[in-house]
Scaffold this active site. Sequence first.
Site, short mmCIF file in Angstrom:
data_model
loop_
_atom_site.label_atom_id
_atom_site.label_comp_id
_atom_site.label_asym_id
_atom_site.label_seq_id
_atom_site.Cartn_x
_atom_site.Cartn_y
_atom_site.Cartn_z
N HIS A 120 41.48 32.07 37.89
CA HIS A 120 41.69 33.37 38.53
C HIS A 120 40.93 33.51 39.85
O HIS A 120 40.73 34.60 40.34
CB HIS A 120 41.34 34.50 37.55
N CYS A 128 40.25 35.88 55.84
CA CYS A 128 41.02 36.83 56.63
C CYS A 128 42.50 36.50 56.46
O CYS A 128 42.90 35.34 56.62
CB CYS A 128 40.62 36.72 58.10
N CYS A 131 43.75 35.40 60.40
CA CYS A 131 43.33 34.16 61.09
C CYS A 131 42.76 33.11 60.12
O CYS A 131 42.46 32.00 60.52
CB CYS A 131 42.30 34.48 62.17
N SER A 190 39.61 36.77 25.01
CA SER A 190 40.51 37.39 24.03
C SER A 190 41.82 36.61 23.92
O SER A 190 42.61 36.86 23.02
CB SER A 190 40.80 38.84 24.43
P1 OAD Z 1 38.36 39.84 27.60
O1 OAD Z 1 37.48 41.00 27.93
O2 OAD Z 1 39.79 40.12 27.34
O3 OAD Z 1 37.80 39.09 26.32
C1 OAD Z 1 36.46 38.74 26.21
C2 OAD Z 1 36.20 38.28 24.78
O4 OAD Z 1 34.89 37.78 24.74
C3 OAD Z 1 36.31 39.40 23.75
O5 OAD Z 1 37.25 39.02 22.76
C4 OAD Z 1 34.89 39.52 23.17
O6 OAD Z 1 34.91 39.65 21.75
C5 OAD Z 1 34.27 38.20 23.55
N1 OAD Z 1 32.84 38.27 23.85
C6 OAD Z 1 32.20 39.11 24.69
N2 OAD Z 1 30.90 38.80 24.79
C7 OAD Z 1 30.70 37.73 23.97
C8 OAD Z 1 29.57 36.94 23.62
N3 OAD Z 1 28.37 37.18 24.15
N4 OAD Z 1 29.72 35.94 22.74
C9 OAD Z 1 30.96 35.68 22.19
N5 OAD Z 1 32.04 36.39 22.48
C10 OAD Z 1 31.93 37.40 23.36
O7 OAD Z 1 38.17 38.75 28.77
P2 OAD Z 1 39.10 37.52 29.16
O8 OAD Z 1 39.75 36.93 27.98
O9 OAD Z 1 38.31 36.65 30.04
O10 OAD Z 1 42.06 38.60 34.71
O11 OAD Z 1 40.19 38.26 30.02
C11 OAD Z 1 41.19 37.51 30.64
C12 OAD Z 1 41.58 38.09 31.97
O12 OAD Z 1 41.87 39.49 31.84
C13 OAD Z 1 40.48 38.09 33.02
O13 OAD Z 1 40.33 36.86 33.67
C14 OAD Z 1 40.95 39.13 33.98
C15 OAD Z 1 41.41 40.18 33.02
O14 OAD Z 1 42.43 40.98 33.49
C16 OAD Z 1 42.26 38.95 35.97
O15 OAD Z 1 41.54 39.72 36.57
C17 OAD Z 1 43.44 38.28 36.62
#
Ligand code: OAD
Length: 237
Positions: A120, A128, A131, A190
């Site tokens: 991502h 920019c 340019c 997630s």
């Molecule tokens: P999420 O917020 O969807 O999921 C994070 C997961 O990490 C959750 O299921 C939590 O249970 C787990 N979690 C949090 N802290 C933890 C810890 N200390 N130890 C173990 N587990 C933990 O985040 P992503 O899956 O990264 O995209 O989300 C995917 C994408 O959604 C991101 O890259 C972003 C967002 O929209 C864009 O911005 C394009």
Amino acid sequence: MQNLKTLQQWVKESKRIVFFGGAGVSTESGIPDFRSVDGLYRQKFEYPPEQIISHSFYLRDPSYFFRFYREKMLPLDFDPNITHTVLARWEQEGKLLGIVTQNIDGLHQKAGNTRVYELHGSVLRNYCVKCGKFHTAQFVKNHPDVPRCDCGGIVKPDVVLYEEPLNAQVMDDAITAIANADLLIVAGTSLTVYPAAGLIRYYNGNRMVLINRDETPYDSHANLVFHQSLGEIFKEL
Ligand code: OAD
């Protein structure tokens, strides 16, 4: 306990570990994730966050987009945690093929990893649109409104917004790494955002480990599952 012993053994035996991570990898550095109870998407804003960080919203209201981006998505003063540090050590030891991450915070590189496939993008790269000049994240952070280059063009972060495609080369490199892994550790995600989540299907071994506080749609695909915090597991590795 038995699961932890198995994981320790697998790490010891592996020569081509691939780590696939998400926002949960950085929560222990102090950066909130998106979908946990205290995640960004559970907070109330004027518009749903997924809408604000979409390409069409960015074009329609860049001023609002950049206000939100600066306040909520530009984490510059954070340090790597134990998970980042252990992964950097594995790369030094020559047993880590690479890190595939959905994070944009640059903390894996700050910890010392060099083979990081940022699906991502990264807040650390800003260009920019007119340019092509590079600008730092601090430049974007310090700007009071829409950041503009000397030439007048908007400075856009190299971050993949909703409705935008992922970088094809990064996708290819990530798929190659995952397909060649002898141990795949999927953690802190997630696994609900595509196409990123689907990449783990390219793993064809039988040592897929999932470490995530909450359940995920891929729990049943993993050979070993830990519903614990990453720090708890990585301090043992
Ligand atoms: P999420 O917020 O969807 O999921 C994070 C997961 O990490 C959750 O299921 C939590 O249970 C787990 N979690 C949090 N802290 C933890 C810890 N200390 N130890 C173990 N587990 C933990 O985040 P992503 O899956 O990264 O995209 O989300 C995917 C994408 O959604 C991101 O890259 C972003 C967002 O929209 C864009 O911005 C394009």
